[in-house]
Design a protein around this motif. Structure first.
Motif, PDB file in Angstrom:
ATOM      1  N   ARG A 364       0.848  -1.193   0.000  1.00 51.01           N
ATOM      2  CA  ARG A 364       0.000   0.000   0.000  1.00 51.01           C
ATOM      3  C   ARG A 364       0.881   1.240   0.000  1.00 51.01           C
ATOM      4  O   ARG A 364       1.761   1.375   0.856  1.00 51.01           O
ATOM      5  N   PRO A 365       0.693   2.148  -0.942  1.00 51.56           N
ATOM      6  CA  PRO A 365       1.555   3.334  -1.015  1.00 51.56           C
ATOM      7  C   PRO A 365       1.528   4.141   0.280  1.00 51.56           C
ATOM      8  O   PRO A 365       0.465   4.427   0.832  1.00 51.56           O
ATOM      9  N   GLY A 366       2.706   4.457   0.777  1.00 50.87           N
ATOM     10  CA  GLY A 366       2.812   5.319   1.952  1.00 50.87           C
ATOM     11  C   GLY A 366       2.514   4.652   3.271  1.00 50.87           C
ATOM     12  O   GLY A 366       2.562   5.295   4.317  1.00 50.87           O
ATOM     13  N   SER A 368       3.762   1.779   5.707  1.00 46.03           N
ATOM     14  CA  SER A 368       4.854   0.853   5.968  1.00 46.03           C
ATOM     15  C   SER A 368       4.327  -0.514   6.398  1.00 46.03           C
ATOM     16  O   SER A 368       3.644  -0.636   7.403  1.00 46.03           O
ATOM     17  N   GLY A 369       4.650  -1.524   5.600  1.00 44.99           N
ATOM     18  CA  GLY A 369       4.303  -2.896   5.971  1.00 44.99           C
ATOM     19  C   GLY A 369       2.910  -3.335   5.579  1.00 44.99           C
ATOM     20  O   GLY A 369       2.627  -4.532   5.560  1.00 44.99           O
ATOM     21  N   ASP A 370       2.005  -2.412   5.263  1.00 44.96           N
ATOM     22  CA  ASP A 370       0.646  -2.794   4.878  1.00 44.96           C
ATOM     23  C   ASP A 370       0.609  -3.154   3.393  1.00 44.96           C
ATOM     24  O   ASP A 370       1.418  -2.682   2.588  1.00 44.96           O
ATOM     25  N   PHE A 371      -0.360  -3.957   3.030  1.00 47.38           N
ATOM     26  CA  PHE A 371      -0.459  -4.369   1.625  1.00 47.38           C
ATOM     27  C   PHE A 371      -1.852  -4.104   1.092  1.00 47.38           C
ATOM     28  O   PHE A 371      -2.849  -4.089   1.830  1.00 47.38           O
ATOM     29  N   ASP A 372      -1.925  -3.891  -0.208  1.00 43.67           N
ATOM     30  CA  ASP A 372      -3.208  -3.809  -0.905  1.00 43.67           C
ATOM     31  C   ASP A 372      -3.611  -5.160  -1.474  1.00 43.67           C
ATOM     32  O   ASP A 372      -4.789  -5.484  -1.553  1.00 43.67           O
ATOM     33  N   VAL A 373      -2.614  -5.948  -1.895  1.00 46.48           N
ATOM     34  CA  VAL A 373      -2.887  -7.262  -2.463  1.00 46.48           C
ATOM     35  C   VAL A 373      -1.886  -8.256  -1.890  1.00 46.48           C
ATOM     36  O   VAL A 373      -0.676  -7.994  -1.890  1.00 46.48           O
ATOM     37  N   TYR A 374      -2.405  -9.369  -1.397  1.00 52.32           N
ATOM     38  CA  TYR A 374      -1.565 -10.449  -0.871  1.00 52.32           C
ATOM     39  C   TYR A 374      -1.890 -11.706  -1.664  1.00 52.32           C
ATOM     40  O   TYR A 374      -3.048 -12.092  -1.797  1.00 52.32           O
ATOM     41  N   SER A 432      -7.416  -9.045  -1.250  1.00 49.43           N
ATOM     42  CA  SER A 432      -7.285  -7.714  -1.830  1.00 49.43           C
ATOM     43  C   SER A 432      -8.065  -6.687  -1.034  1.00 49.43           C
ATOM     44  O   SER A 432      -9.146  -6.978  -0.492  1.00 49.43           O
ATOM     45  N   ALA A 433      -7.502  -5.485  -0.964  1.00 53.12           N
ATOM     46  CA  ALA A 433      -8.257  -4.368  -0.394  1.00 53.12           C
ATOM     47  C   ALA A 433      -9.452  -4.077  -1.287  1.00 53.12           C
ATOM     48  O   ALA A 433      -9.360  -4.137  -2.516  1.00 53.12           O
ATOM     49  N   THR A 434     -10.586  -3.771  -0.685  1.00 56.99           N
ATOM     50  CA  THR A 434     -11.808  -3.485  -1.428  1.00 56.99           C
ATOM     51  C   THR A 434     -12.392  -2.165  -0.956  1.00 56.99           C
ATOM     52  O   THR A 434     -12.086  -1.674   0.128  1.00 56.99           O
ATOM     53  N   THR A 435     -13.258  -1.605  -1.803  1.00 52.88           N
ATOM     54  CA  THR A 435     -13.968  -0.378  -1.411  1.00 52.88           C
ATOM     55  C   THR A 435     -15.367  -0.677  -0.907  1.00 52.88           C
ATOM     56  O   THR A 435     -16.006   0.184  -0.298  1.00 52.88           O
ATOM     57  N   GLY A 436     -15.833  -1.894  -1.137  1.00 54.01           N
ATOM     58  CA  GLY A 436     -17.154  -2.276  -0.635  1.00 54.01           C
ATOM     59  C   GLY A 436     -17.494  -3.686  -1.039  1.00 54.01           C
ATOM     60  O   GLY A 436     -17.063  -4.160  -2.094  1.00 54.01           O
ATOM     61  N   ARG A 477     -13.371  -2.848  -5.989  1.00 53.28           N
ATOM     62  CA  ARG A 477     -12.083  -2.397  -5.478  1.00 53.28           C
ATOM     63  C   ARG A 477     -11.594  -1.187  -6.275  1.00 53.28           C
ATOM     64  O   ARG A 477     -11.941  -1.013  -7.446  1.00 53.28           O
ATOM     65  N   SER A 478     -10.797  -0.381  -5.617  1.00 56.06           N
ATOM     66  CA  SER A 478     -10.358   0.892  -6.171  1.00 56.06           C
ATOM     67  C   SER A 478      -9.378   0.672  -7.316  1.00 56.06           C
ATOM     68  O   SER A 478      -8.567  -0.256  -7.301  1.00 56.06           O
ATOM     69  N   THR A 479      -9.417   1.596  -8.284  1.00 55.32           N
ATOM     70  CA  THR A 479      -8.440   1.552  -9.371  1.00 55.32           C
ATOM     71  C   THR A 479      -7.055   1.956  -8.891  1.00 55.32           C
ATOM     72  O   THR A 479      -6.082   1.827  -9.635  1.00 55.32           O
ATOM     73  N   LYS A 480      -6.938   2.427  -7.648  1.00 52.58           N
ATOM     74  CA  LYS A 480      -5.625   2.667  -7.063  1.00 52.58           C
ATOM     75  C   LYS A 480      -4.988   1.367  -6.584  1.00 52.58           C
ATOM     76  O   LYS A 480      -3.786   1.278  -6.375  1.00 52.58           O
ATOM     77  N   VAL A 481      -5.835   0.343  -6.393  1.00 52.24           N
ATOM     78  CA  VAL A 481      -5.369  -0.978  -5.972  1.00 52.24           C
ATOM     79  C   VAL A 481      -5.137  -1.878  -7.176  1.00 52.24           C
ATOM     80  O   VAL A 481      -4.127  -2.575  -7.278  1.00 52.24           O
TER      81      VAL A 481
END
Length: 609
Positions: A364-366, A368-374, A432-436, A477-481
């Motif tokens: 995940r941008p910015g 530390s250590g978090d992810f958007d996709v695993y 994956s991170a999702t928006t809803g 999911r967001s287009t940022k992800v």
């Protein structure tokens, strides 16, 4: 009338008890009144596990006393721990009742009659031969005891009183390297110490040896580890020590070697240059490594080319190599971040019995250590030295799959369904991170679940009768992800009734997977003819009634039929990608011969370039 003490501690009497001396404490009372008060004294006592204390174990110096007006008086309570054979805590209450007026004062007392125990002395010596201010984790294997022992005064000695038994001792001996530098460390383990007498154990860091592993090329260590595990009967313990490098670190086994089935230890880690990693693990049975030096040869390594995808710009990721040995030990390490998408080279060693697996993260941008996709592979694999392998992560098409981990089951009137939304095109598990997201379950058209969150439900009390079930999820999911699978809608219908017997029954859920050859950005060429293989899973794989697919080139606004072709039993779509289109979306409906259905919509299943 009041007691001067609310409780009295008669202390601990050390084992053995034949020479114990009776312990006496005085309990006093204060009379603030204008008349003397006579108190009748009695006791209520118990021993370990609530059983009565033996006769004579506790005695009171008098059965009544008189407390003068405005004064005090007391009585002695004595514990004689020579009496009886039971060990543990004995407790009681001295009840003082006024002979006139009925006032009562209760004072508790207790003594600990120690079970068989001995003095344990631990000595610490650093690599320079000096006393070391260090500590030990003490774990009882057949006694219920865990202690962190530490040399608080810096003399290199710790003393403890421990019950008779067998213990594991894990020690970190420190050798100072100056005020501005971290100390050198020696991990020393005595895995099986029997304490049946007064015992002394010395942890001498000079007897431990350095750990030093070098890999080909100029890769630098990013995470190293030493691990061990001990299993004897009902006792199990494993310990992991992870650090950036082995610099200043050594290991040493203390005591006898154990059977291989009881004890194993591993050393290894990850070294990295750019997106290339070298990942090694070595195992020893029976004892902790007393130092380990290895110059890894290229000939002992296998190469795994990891195609790691990303469908957004400026992505970064890490690779997480994991290993499993024949002893059952398992662990993993993390690389440093590198740019995505890329084909990362992951070298692994291949000693007998070792298997490797890989997970990857899109960070995940910015954060530390978090992810958007695993992404994680479904199983570890054995690799052969000198061979090259190819794996692909985080590349589309992302859509549900049905397998032993993604399924629905029923037992009695309990129903469990758990299906991942985003397995990638290689069949890897993807979080994956999702928006809803909203998931639902209906029975004969009546909703029994309708809530935000993933499609992972355990339901009790569903109807016994045969009924039609529909389970569904709708996730974005967001287009940022991710630029692909930005919305996914999936639904399954099936008939189910109460399941008798003692085991779960797998319910008839199927899926259709889209498995085109995409680049690491999950894209394919625009303006070309393009084949999309289809894979059926679940009962429909061998029992298909119908499969209908639609395609969209505008993000799901307009849909057209996409004929399914079958050749030698293999199904596929043959598409003509428009030159100006930016993405391809799919709708599909799959029906098996029993009438169970699966419907899926994947918006932006892959991109066009």
């Amino acid at each position: 009338m009041a007691g001067e003490q609310s409780s009295v501690n008669l202390g601990t009497q050390l084992w053995p008890h034949a020479d114990d001396k009776p312990v006496t404490r005085r309990i006093s009372y204060r009379n603030d009144g204008t008349e003397p008060v006579t108190l009748a004294l009695s006791t209520e006592t118990t021993g370990p596990k609530g059983k009565p204390a033996p006769a004579g174990f506790f005695t009171v110096g008098a059965d009544r006393i008189t407390v003068p007006a405005g004064g005090t008086a007391g009585v002695d309570v004595t514990a004689d721990t020579r009496i009886g054979s039971r060990d543990g805590v004995f407790a009681g209450v001295l009840v003082a009742r006024a002979t006139e007026g009925g006032q009562r004062v209760r004072t508790s007392f207790a003594v600990h009659r120690e079970a068989e125990a001995y003095d344990l002395t631990l000595k610490y010596v650093d690599t320079e031969g000096r006393p070391s201010q260090s500590g030990t984790l003490l774990l009882g294997q057949n006694v219920d005891l865990q202690q962190d022992l530490y040399d608080t005064d810096g003399d290199g000695v710790v003393k403890a009183r421990v019950p008779k038994g067998t213990y594991l001792l894990e020690t970190l001996v420190r050798t100072p390297k100056g005020a501005a530098a971290d100390p050198d460390l020696a991990l020393m383990t005595q895995p099986k110490l029997t304490v049946a007498k007064k015992t002394t154990v010395t942890f001498d860091a000079r007897k431990a040896k350095p750990v030093d592993i070098t890999v080909p090329g100029s890769a630098k260590s990013v995470q190293t580890l030493v691990r061990y595990s001990l299993e004897t009967g009902s006792f199990f313990h494993n310990s992991d020590w992870q650090m950036a490098s082995f610099k200043g670190f050594r290991t040493g086994h203390v005591g006898a070697t154990l059977p291989a089935k009881e004890f194993s230890s591993q050393v290894g880690g990850t070294w990295q240059k750019g997106s290339t990693t070298y990942n090694v693990v070595y195992e020893r049975d029976g004892s902790l490594y007393t130092g380990f030096t290895r110059k890894v040869a290229a000939s002992e390594l296998a190469l795994v080319k990891l195609g790691i995808g990303a469908s957004v710009k400026n992505a970064k990721g890490v690779v997480v190599p994991t290993w499993e040995t024949s002893s059952g030990a398992a662990n993993g390490t993390f690389s440093e971040p590198f740019a995505l998408p890329t084909t990362a080279k992951a070298y692994v060693n291949a000693p007998k019995g070792v298997k490797w697996g890989f997970s990857t993260m899109q960070l995940r941008p910015g954060a530390s250590g978090d992810f958007d996709v695993y992404v994680s592979e479904p199983a570890v694999r054995a690799y052969r030295a000198g061979k090259t392998y190819t794996r692909t992560h985080n590349v589309g098409v992302f859509s549900p799959q049905i397998d032993e981990y993604n399924t629905a089951q029923r037992w009695g009137n309990e129903l469990s369904v758990c299906i991942g939304e985003f397995p990638d095109g290689s069949g890897n598990y993807v979080e994956s991170a999702t928006t809803g997201q909203r998931s639902a379950v209906t029975v004969d058209g009546k909703k029994i679940v309708d809530e935000a969150g993933p499609l992972c439900q355990d339901l009790s009390g569903v109807p016994s009768r045969s009924a039609e079930y529909r389970v569904s999820t709708d996730v974005t999911r967001s287009t940022k992800v991710a630029g692909v699978s930005t919305r996914l809608v999936a639904a399954w219908t099936f008939t189910s009734k109460k399941v008798t017997g003692d085991s779960y029954r797998t319910l008839p859920l199927s899926s259709v997977r889209f498995t085109p050859k995409l680049d690491l950005a999950s894209s394919a060429p625009a303006g070309r003819r393009f084949t999309v293989p289809l894979t059926l899973q679940g009962p429909a794989a061998k029992n298909v009634k119908s499969l209908a697919v639609q395609v969209s080139y505008d993000g799901g606004k307009k849909w057209t039929k996409a004929p399914v072709t079958t050749k030698k039993g293999e199904r596929s779509l043959v598409l003509n990608h428009p030159k100006k289109a930016k993405s391809v979306s799919f709708k599909a409906k799959l029906t098996d011969k029993s009438g169970n259905t699966y419907e899926v919509t994947v918006v932006k299943a892959y991109l066009l370039r």
